[in-house]
Design an enzyme around this catalytic site. Structure first.
Site, mmCIF file in Angstrom:
data_model
loop_
_atom_site.group_PDB
_atom_site.id
_atom_site.type_symbol
_atom_site.label_atom_id
_atom_site.label_comp_id
_atom_site.label_asym_id
_atom_site.label_seq_id
_atom_site.Cartn_x
_atom_site.Cartn_y
_atom_site.Cartn_z
ATOM 1 N N ARG A 1 -17.579 0.687 -29.671
ATOM 2 C CA ARG A 1 -17.705 0.168 -28.307
ATOM 3 C C ARG A 1 -19.147 0.116 -27.817
ATOM 4 O O ARG A 1 -19.442 0.352 -26.663
ATOM 5 C CB ARG A 1 -16.859 1.007 -27.330
ATOM 6 C CG ARG A 1 -15.377 1.040 -27.662
ATOM 7 C CD ARG A 1 -14.742 -0.331 -27.534
ATOM 8 N NE ARG A 1 -13.297 -0.278 -27.744
ATOM 9 C CZ ARG A 1 -12.686 -0.473 -28.908
ATOM 10 N NH1 ARG A 1 -13.416 -0.737 -29.989
ATOM 11 N NH2 ARG A 1 -11.375 -0.405 -29.015
ATOM 12 N N TYR B 1 -10.972 -10.138 -34.406
ATOM 13 C CA TYR B 1 -11.836 -11.262 -34.750
ATOM 14 C C TYR B 1 -11.617 -12.521 -33.927
ATOM 15 O O TYR B 1 -12.435 -13.448 -33.995
ATOM 16 C CB TYR B 1 -11.714 -11.561 -36.242
ATOM 17 C CG TYR B 1 -12.241 -10.413 -37.078
ATOM 18 C CD1 TYR B 1 -13.608 -10.229 -37.232
ATOM 19 C CD2 TYR B 1 -11.381 -9.491 -37.655
ATOM 20 C CE1 TYR B 1 -14.111 -9.161 -37.963
ATOM 21 C CE2 TYR B 1 -11.867 -8.426 -38.393
ATOM 22 C CZ TYR B 1 -13.231 -8.258 -38.542
ATOM 23 O OH TYR B 1 -13.715 -7.194 -39.253
ATOM 24 N N PHE C 1 -10.721 -10.335 -50.457
ATOM 25 C CA PHE C 1 -12.146 -10.144 -50.719
ATOM 26 C C PHE C 1 -12.749 -9.232 -49.661
ATOM 27 O O PHE C 1 -12.124 -8.949 -48.649
ATOM 28 C CB PHE C 1 -12.887 -11.485 -50.770
ATOM 29 C CG PHE C 1 -12.726 -12.341 -49.542
ATOM 30 C CD1 PHE C 1 -13.607 -12.242 -48.481
ATOM 31 C CD2 PHE C 1 -11.664 -13.244 -49.436
ATOM 32 C CE1 PHE C 1 -13.462 -13.038 -47.341
ATOM 33 C CE2 PHE C 1 -11.508 -14.052 -48.316
ATOM 34 C CZ PHE C 1 -12.400 -13.951 -47.282
#
Length: 421
Positions: A98, A131, A421
């Site tokens: 944060r 994301y 990956f």
């Protein structure tokens, strides 16, 4: 320990800092921070320091965030590949959350990717909520099935393909020789697939050992068509379990199964379901619309055990992304793409058809407004604009625009990324 953001420096690492970076990476993923010289030496063979970021706490000096990217090729709808910025090894130490560390690392990397000319960025998200705020959207999904073999209805005593092809067990040397070309044919026909480099084949066949853990070689079975062409390869392992009544209850776990034809897919799944002593097959990560359940006389024998988002995509160049793929129908659509990071937002007119597409900036009134993350979910054909409109994630400026988007963008089979990956 200072808690001020200005006390955190974010920059690429140098080669001597690989050990400290790797220690912070292991800590972030809750692995043992102890590193062997072998671990560090192996990292040095493929980690590119200029594309490997770290967040350094200046007091006391230590790495508290990690981030790495590498060059990747991503297959668009229709088989064209686009250069992508593959993001991995992302961590922030629990003591420093944060404070904007991930935001700073992501901003540096995406700016560099845009400057290089990458069309998109990709990643596999460990956690869903992280994301989207950086413009990534889930563009492919993955599914796993557990097959109860006694329920399949298959003849367990017949493993020979019915089409005149053949299946042979092969060793890792043959896999390293024959596998890359087979995978190239698959990934150039599979939207959402990515390239496998030489290191991938070396690691998965045991030629390169990642750490001190013992290597257990899997079984490999190769399918050849009636004409002798290699069209399928499966890697799998089996456990060794026997019940109290001296009956085998073994599980075959698929590590990788790649095919370039439905015949190969059918033959390899039927082979796996015919192995003596095996009563359960775990499919490994498959496309969400995989044929597996319906290759069985009783599809209910394949129980869906995992369904989740997989490859996340962040569009960095709207024009090149939309012009790279093919379209099943013909039509035109004006899109207002909202990108808060300022990397690729704007208004674009897409004119597409079976022969190709043209996408240009425009001043025309938009028909559909959407964040860049939602464009990513639509680009590979896995999501419906109508569905996103119902969820309030895209906005129709012209009635029926979402239907037009679906007619242009959706694909008959869902995109799939076989790899992590």
């Amino acid at each position: 320990m200072s808690r001020r953001a200005q006390d955190i420096e974010v920059r690429p690492i140098t080669e001597p800092e690989i050990r400290d970076w790797s220690r912070a990476l292991s800590t972030g993923f809750l692995h043992s921070p102890a590193l062997s010289d072998h671990d560090v030496a192996d990292l040095g063979t493929y980690v590119v320091p200029s594309r490997t970021l770290a967040a350094f706490d200046r007091g006391p000096a230590r790495i508290v965030g990690t981030f790495r990217s590498f060059a990747q090729e991503l297959t668009a709808v229709g088989g064209a590949t686009v250069p992508a910025d593959a993001i991995t090894n992302v961590t922030v130490t629990a003591t420093h959350r944060r404070r904007g560390i991930l935001s700073r690392m992501m901003a540096l990397d995406l700016a560099a990717a845009k400057e290089r000319g990458d069309v998109a960025a990709t990643l596999i998200a460990a956690e869903y909520p992280i994301y989207g705020r950086f413009g990534f959207g889930p563009a492919t999904h993955t599914a796993e099935w557990t097959v109860d073999l006694p329920r399949t209805g298959l003849d367990r005593h017949r493993s020979i393909p019915d089409d005149g092809g053949r299946i042979d067990l092969v060793d890792v040397g043959e896999v390293r020789k024959l596998g890359p070309e087979l995978h190239e044919r698959l990934r150039l026909a599979q939207p959402g697939a990515i390239n496998r480099n030489e290191r991938w084949w070396q690691v998965t066949t045991g030629a390169v050992r990642l750490d001190a853990r013992p290597w257990t070689e899997p079984f490999h079975a190769l399918y050849r068509s009636p004409s002798g062409e290699i069209e399928g390869l499966v890697a799998y392992s089996c456990d060794d379990n026997w019940g109290d009544d001296k009956r085998p209850t073994n599980t075959a776990s698929v590590k990788s199964l790649i095919t370039t034809s439905p015949a190969a897919e059918r033959a390899l799944w039927h082979y796996l379901c015919s192995i003596d002593w095996v009563t359960t097959v775990k499919s490994g990560r498959r496309a969400p619309d995989d044929l597996l359940p319906h290759l069985l006389p009783d599809p209910r024998a394949a129980r869906l055990t995992t369904y989740a988002d997989w490859l996340w995509v962040r569009i960095l160049d709207v024009v090149r992304a939309l012009e790279a793929r093919t379209y099943g129908g013909s039509g035109a659509l004006v899109l207002e793409v909202v990108d808060e990071a300022g990397l690729t937002g704007g208004r674009y007119r897409l004119e597409a058809g079976p022969d190709g597409a043209e996408c240009k900036p425009t001043d025309l009134e938009p028909q559909l407004t959407l964040p860049v993350a939602e464009l990513a979910t639509l680009w590979l054909g896995d999501e419906s604009a109508v569905r996103l409109a119902a969820l309030g994630r895209v906005r129709e400026q012209q009635e029926g625009a979402a239907l037009v988007a679906d007619a242009l963008l959706r694909t008959s089979r869902r995109p799939w990324c076989p790899d992590i990956f």
